[in-house]
Design a protein around this motif. Structure first.
Motif, PDB file in Angstrom:
ATOM      1  N   ILE A   4      44.786  47.778  41.961  1.00  0.00           N
ATOM      2  CA  ILE A   4      45.603  48.633  42.833  1.00  0.00           C
ATOM      3  C   ILE A   4      44.944  49.992  43.035  1.00  0.00           C
ATOM      4  CG2 ILE A   4      47.792  49.910  42.858  1.00  0.00           C
ATOM      5  CD1 ILE A   4      49.037  47.414  41.652  1.00  0.00           C
ATOM      6  N   PHE A  32      48.816  41.569  40.442  1.00  0.00           N
ATOM      7  CA  PHE A  32      47.663  42.458  40.506  1.00  0.00           C
ATOM      8  C   PHE A  32      47.462  43.095  39.139  1.00  0.00           C
ATOM      9  CE2 PHE A  32      49.531  42.981  44.887  1.00  0.00           C
ATOM     10  CZ  PHE A  32      48.551  42.260  45.552  1.00  0.00           C
ATOM     11  N   THR A  33      46.292  43.692  38.953  1.00  0.00           N
ATOM     12  CA  THR A  33      46.086  44.539  37.785  1.00  0.00           C
ATOM     13  C   THR A  33      46.134  45.997  38.260  1.00  0.00           C
ATOM     14  OG1 THR A  33      43.693  44.672  38.045  1.00  0.00           O
ATOM     15  CG2 THR A  33      44.551  42.808  36.766  1.00  0.00           C
ATOM     16  N   SER A  34      46.347  46.889  37.331  1.00  0.00           N
ATOM     17  CA  SER A  34      46.395  48.304  37.725  1.00  0.00           C
ATOM     18  C   SER A  34      45.037  48.747  38.280  1.00  0.00           C
ATOM     19  CB  SER A  34      46.816  49.176  36.542  1.00  0.00           C
ATOM     20  OG  SER A  34      46.032  48.894  35.424  1.00  0.00           O
TER      21      SER A  34
END
Lengths: 80, 131
Positions: A62, A57-59
């Motif tokens: 999220i 995932f990327t921040s």
């Protein structure tokens, strides 16, 4: 993978990471619904989910999640 | 700054000073750690160092030896495989086993080996990178 199947896998991960066999995750579940789901265990949950599904995932992704359903959508968008 | 497979190595020795400080801190004066006759009777070469002194070394490694000070330990696990004795020279090796950019988290697997190259302890540490 069907959404219900992803939900089941996520439920297993939550039970394991949060060490609580009584946890039942649904698409509508939010962090406030699960006592052990705090900022630290959130990191451990994300790491465990990334490992299990072999995704990253990327921040930004999220931070955009408001509930488990958005997490599942994000997982599906990774080709799962 | 961090990549999977990066390796860090460090030497540690449990000196009498470290041992004494740890007993002061922990109040653990179990005879295995303080009475050589007792320890020998139990099959060891002498008094056995507290395994949790190695946890203090891990704290030093994370807090002081990485290329950034913006770190916090999230979790750590340790398995004790062989006894450590006073003044044993330990070779510590840690390797980045996982890097999770999404949550700014890094996992290390690590081991401590004694001068006979025997693993005395090993485990994993998960840290967070502070913003």
């Amino acid at each position: 993978m069907e959404r219900f199947e992803i939900t089941q896998k996520i439920n297993t991960i939550f039970v394991d990471v949060l060490d609580n066999e009584d946890i039942v995750i649904t698409e509508n579940t939010i962090a406030n619904d699960v006592e052990e789901w705090d900022s630290l265990t959130h990191i451990q949950l994300v790491v465990a989910i990334e490992k299990y599904f072999k995704i990253r995932f990327t921040s930004k992704e999220i931070q955009s999640w408001n509930d488990v359903s958005e997490m599942i959508t994000c997982i599906q968008e990774k080709g799962i | 700054m961090f990549n999977i497979g990066d390796v860090y190595e460090q030497s540690f020795t449990i000196t009498s000073e470290t041992y004494g400080h740890f007993i002061q801190l922990s109040k653990d004066r179990n005879p295995l750690h303080t009475n050589s006759e007792f320890a020998i009777e139990k099959g060891f070469k002498g008094i056995v160092m507290h395994g949790n002194i190695l946890n203090a070394f891990l704290s030093y490694f994370i807090g002081e030896c990485l290329p950034t000070k913006n770190v916090i330990i999230h979790s750590q696990e340790i398995q004790f495989k062989n006894p450590v004795y006073l003044n044993d020279e330990l070779n510590f090796k840690a390797e980045i086993d996982g890097y999770y950019e999404s949550v700014k988290s890094i996992e290390f697997k690590y081991s401590f080996r004694n001068s006979d190259s025997k693993i005395v302890a090993k485990g994993k540490i998960q840290i967070g990178l502070l913003q």
